[in-house]
Design a protein around this motif. Structure first.
Motif, short mmCIF file in Angstrom:
data_model
loop_
_atom_site.label_atom_id
_atom_site.label_comp_id
_atom_site.label_asym_id
_atom_site.label_seq_id
_atom_site.Cartn_x
_atom_site.Cartn_y
_atom_site.Cartn_z
N GLN A 146 55.60 92.73 34.74
CA GLN A 146 56.70 92.55 33.80
C GLN A 146 57.41 91.23 34.04
O GLN A 146 57.74 90.50 33.10
CB GLN A 146 57.70 93.71 33.94
CG GLN A 146 58.77 93.70 32.88
CD GLN A 146 59.42 95.05 32.69
OE1 GLN A 146 60.08 95.25 31.68
NE2 GLN A 146 59.28 95.97 33.62
N ALA A 147 57.64 90.91 35.30
CA ALA A 147 58.29 89.64 35.62
C ALA A 147 57.42 88.45 35.19
O ALA A 147 57.91 87.46 34.66
CB ALA A 147 58.59 89.57 37.12
N PHE B 254 57.00 85.02 31.17
CA PHE B 254 56.61 83.62 31.02
C PHE B 254 55.56 83.49 29.92
O PHE B 254 55.58 82.56 29.12
CB PHE B 254 56.05 83.07 32.33
CG PHE B 254 57.08 82.94 33.42
CD1 PHE B 254 57.74 81.74 33.61
CD2 PHE B 254 57.40 84.01 34.24
CE1 PHE B 254 58.69 81.60 34.62
CE2 PHE B 254 58.35 83.89 35.24
CZ PHE B 254 59.00 82.68 35.43
N LEU B 255 54.62 84.45 29.88
CA LEU B 255 53.57 84.41 28.87
C LEU B 255 54.16 84.59 27.47
O LEU B 255 53.77 83.89 26.52
CB LEU B 255 52.54 85.51 29.16
CG LEU B 255 51.33 85.59 28.23
CD1 LEU B 255 50.52 84.30 28.31
CD2 LEU B 255 50.46 86.80 28.59
N SER C 156 61.16 73.57 35.58
CA SER C 156 62.33 74.01 34.80
C SER C 156 62.15 75.42 34.25
O SER C 156 63.13 76.08 33.93
CB SER C 156 62.59 73.03 33.66
OG SER C 156 61.46 72.95 32.79
N ASP C 157 60.91 75.88 34.11
CA ASP C 157 60.67 77.25 33.65
C ASP C 157 61.27 78.28 34.60
O ASP C 157 61.54 79.41 34.21
CB ASP C 157 59.17 77.52 33.53
CG ASP C 157 58.58 76.90 32.27
OD1 ASP C 157 59.37 76.44 31.41
OD2 ASP C 157 57.34 76.86 32.14
N LEU C 158 61.47 77.87 35.85
CA LEU C 158 62.02 78.78 36.85
C LEU C 158 63.52 78.57 37.08
O LEU C 158 64.11 79.23 37.93
CB LEU C 158 61.28 78.60 38.18
CG LEU C 158 59.78 78.91 38.18
CD1 LEU C 158 59.18 78.56 39.53
CD2 LEU C 158 59.53 80.37 37.85
N ALA D 152 64.59 81.41 27.01
CA ALA D 152 64.08 82.09 28.20
C ALA D 152 64.14 83.60 28.05
O ALA D 152 64.16 84.32 29.04
CB ALA D 152 64.89 81.66 29.43
N THR D 153 64.16 84.10 26.81
CA THR D 153 64.32 85.53 26.58
C THR D 153 63.26 86.35 27.31
O THR D 153 63.55 87.32 27.99
CB THR D 153 64.27 85.84 25.07
OG1 THR D 153 65.26 85.06 24.40
CG2 THR D 153 64.54 87.31 24.82
N GLY D 154 61.99 85.97 27.12
CA GLY D 154 60.92 86.72 27.75
C GLY D 154 61.02 86.72 29.25
O GLY D 154 60.88 87.76 29.90
#
Length: 410
Positions: free
Chosen positions: A75-76, A80-81, A216-218, A352-354
């Motif tokens: 789930q975590a 990102f996907l 930056s995704d993190l 960043a909702t997902g």
């Protein structure tokens, strides 16, 4: 004080036709029901697996542990996907995993086959919250989001309620393998409907700025509010797991309630929770109009549930009264469900909702995995009232987490 911006893309304008919003809400709700159905794809038929394959309770219990570990970890990661490719293809793949899991279950000839079912179902369950909430936040008008979250929670509870009746009912008429063939047909039907109405499920991917720094995704993981949200889900789910796992045994041991009546109490809890979520949709909508913060609604709902469960632990109400109070606990917690999801939305950075929903909702899987281990120790010692009191205490701690979220969002 750390703040977070409102998540997802700008909400749809209020002029969006009700029919359009209702289609999106209904399709996502149906998909979410299959997710909760999958939680109980194996458990209702454990006695038959023990009989046919010579398994122990520890063996079948490990199947659920594997399911929730894979689901929580996935789930975590799946958030990102979803943010990269959109929610719709991920949602389709998830339901297809459930279809495969049902077919594998129908052919299982031992423990390895059942473990394969747990793995496939866990993989399928993993992406649902990031995918569902990305679709709802992007496709449903802002004024109806509270009701959308209400239906989402309600259909999940109905999925929990349906699974035992569906699987055990069909298995009782023939072989348990037939029940899994029927489940595969059910999943295939849902997948076909979602594909047919796929235009309602399309989401936009927020492009990553060209000047964005590496990693930056993190960046959202550095927001304290995300971890306060995670803590809330973990704590509130621990209490739900106490009810689902141990309420029948507690009622039977303390009050001599029959197994059938005690088990019915869990169904009553879930149905009252679903009713509470329905009411909670109106509460969330009223809160939006009246500028009442969602974290306050959540805090009061969890506090009411904790108080009811603590009264159950005292033994003052007797068997019948305790069963009624546990059902009322489900209603109280359910009322806070839609406002809880509004609370998470407020804490979600744009684009960043997902990732955020995937991370914070993985706390749900952690709670389900940890609770039976911790409270099982109390049950083994015959501390039945202490188990209920412990569940109430943890639910009370979730109030602190909810307030912590509210203080760190704008």
């Amino acid at each position: 004080m750390t703040t977070a911006t409102t998540g997802a893309l700008p909400p749809s304008p209020p002029s969006v036709p009700l029919k359009q919003d209702a289609a999106v809400i209904g399709l996502v709700g149906l998909a979410h029901a299959t997710s909760h159905f999958s939680h109980l794809l194996l458990a209702p038929l454990f006695p038959l697996f023990i009989r046919d394959f010579g398994l122990t309770y520890s063996d079948v219990g490990l199947l659920m542990t594997v399911f929730f570990v894979i689901s929580g970890t996935g789930q975590a990661l799946s958030g990102f996907l979803v943010d990269r490719v959109g929610a719709r293809p991920v949602l389709f793949a998830a339901v297809f995993c459930f279809l495969l899991a049902s077919l594998v279950a129908s052919q299982a000839n031992g423990y390895a086959g059942l473990m394969g079912v747990a793995v496939l179902a866990g993989l399928g369950n993993a992406p649902f919250h990031p995918a569902d909430f990305t679709i709802l936040n992007q496709r449903v008008s802002s004024a109806r989001l509270g009701h959308a979250f209400s239906v989402h929670g309600l259909t999940g509870s109905l999925g929990w309620a349906l699974a035992p009746v569906f699987l055990v009912g069909i298995a009782s008429l023939g072989q348990w393998r037939t029940a899994y063939y029927a489940a595969a047909v059910l999943y295939a039907g849902v997948l076909a409907l979602l594909f047919w109405q796929r235009q309602h499920l399309k989401t936009e991917v927020v492009a990553k700025p060209s000047h964005a720094a590496a990693g930056s995704d993190l960046a959202f993981l550095r927001l304290p509010v995300v971890w306060w949200c995670f803590a809330f889900f973990l704590l509130s789910t621990v209490t739900l797991a106490v009810v689902q796992s141990f309420a029948p045994s507690i009622l039977k041991a303390l009050y001599g309630v029959s197994v059938e009546a005690a088990t019915l109490t869990v169904s009553a809890y879930m149905l009252c929770s679903a009713l509470g979520m329905l009411v909670g949709g109106f509460v969330a909508a009223y809160g939006q109009r009246s500028h009442i913060s969602s974290d306050r609604v959540v805090a009061w709902a969890m506090l009411a549930g904790a108080a009811l469960m603590l009264v159950c632990a005292t033994g003052w109400l007797g068997g019948g009264g305790t069963m009624a109070a546990l059902a009322a606990t489900g209603f109280a917690v359910g009322v806070g469900g839609p406002s809880r999801d509004m609370m998470i939305k407020r804490a979600t950075p744009k684009g960043a909702t997902g990732r955020v929903y995937g991370t914070v909702y993985s706390g749900l899987d952690v709670g389900f995995a940890v609770s039976p281990l911790v409270f099982g120790l109390l049950m083994d010692r015959g501390w039945y009232a202490a188990t209920l009191a412990g569940g109430a205490l943890v639910l009370g701690l979730s109030v602190i987490a909810a307030v912590g979220v509210g203080r760190r969002t704008v």
